[in-house]
Design an enzyme around this catalytic site. Structure first.
Site, PDB file in Angstrom:
ATOM      1  N   GLU A 162       0.724   2.513 -10.473  1.00  0.00           N
ATOM      2  CA  GLU A 162       0.990   1.491  -9.462  1.00  0.00           C
ATOM      3  C   GLU A 162       1.804   2.065  -8.308  1.00  0.00           C
ATOM      4  O   GLU A 162       1.542   1.771  -7.135  1.00  0.00           O
ATOM      5  CB  GLU A 162       1.723   0.296 -10.086  1.00  0.00           C
TER       6      GLU A 162
ATOM      7  N   LYS B 135      -8.098   3.032  -0.622  1.00  0.00           N
ATOM      8  CA  LYS B 135      -7.424   1.878  -1.228  1.00  0.00           C
ATOM      9  C   LYS B 135      -8.177   1.381  -2.460  1.00  0.00           C
ATOM     10  O   LYS B 135      -7.557   1.017  -3.472  1.00  0.00           O
ATOM     11  CB  LYS B 135      -7.264   0.761  -0.203  1.00  0.00           C
TER      12      LYS B 135
ATOM     13  N   ARG C  97      19.874  19.841  -4.263  1.00  0.00           N
ATOM     14  CA  ARG C  97      18.490  19.388  -4.069  1.00  0.00           C
ATOM     15  C   ARG C  97      18.148  18.270  -5.060  1.00  0.00           C
ATOM     16  O   ARG C  97      17.521  17.280  -4.703  1.00  0.00           O
ATOM     17  CB  ARG C  97      17.529  20.553  -4.224  1.00  0.00           C
TER      18      ARG C  97
ATOM     19  N   GLN D 179       6.101  -7.249 -11.202  1.00  0.00           N
ATOM     20  CA  GLN D 179       5.569  -7.880 -12.414  1.00  0.00           C
ATOM     21  C   GLN D 179       5.473  -6.867 -13.551  1.00  0.00           C
ATOM     22  O   GLN D 179       5.832  -7.171 -14.699  1.00  0.00           O
ATOM     23  CB  GLN D 179       4.201  -8.484 -12.136  1.00  0.00           C
TER      24      GLN D 179
END
Length: 136
Positions: free
Chosen positions: A82, A107, A23, A46
């Site tokens: 991010e 968002k 796993r 970046q």
């Protein structure tokens, strides 16, 4: 998903049947695929390139292991946020391309999380640099 009572159909997610090292190896493969996909995102790329400079710099700038951990950790935290933001965006985009208030809100919230983690990172690095300049 699990197998329904009284049916002979196999579970739909074979990953859930794996155990132990097998796993972990599959999970690592999926994580590497995720990092490869994230590399295609400009913002993540970046941040990853900046991390190649900032994480080693944390060992030079930090005067104790706590300072090094805060400096390097803030950079890694930014990258984690991010990745999560990118995952939210991908899930929303999969649902549909038409505009919906909840899709926009999701968002925007992901973007706000990235902004806050970026400000945290900049604050930690700014304070450390200031201390280094003022107090040598």
């Amino acid at each position: 998903m699990t197998k329904a009572a009284g049916t002979n159909s196999p579970p739909t997610n074979l990953q859930k049947q794996r155990r132990g090292l097998h796993r972990m190896l599959h999970a690592t493969r999926y994580s590497l695929l995720g990092l490869r996909a994230a590399w295609g995102e400009t913002a993540f790329r970046q941040e990853a390139i900046a991390a190649l400079v900032l994480v080693p710099a944390a060992f030079w700038l930090g005067k104790s292991w706590i300072e090094v951990a805060l400096l390097a950790g803030s950079v890694v935290l930014l990258m984690v946020v991010e990745l999560l933001n990118t995952a939210v965006e991908a899930a929303i985009d999969r649902i549909g391309s038409e505009w919906h208030v909840l899709s926009g809100r999701a968002k925007d919230l992901g973007s706000a999380a990235v902004l806050l983690s970026l400000l945290l990172c900049m604050g930690i690095w700014g304070a450390a640099i200031y201390q280094r300049i003022v107090h040598g």
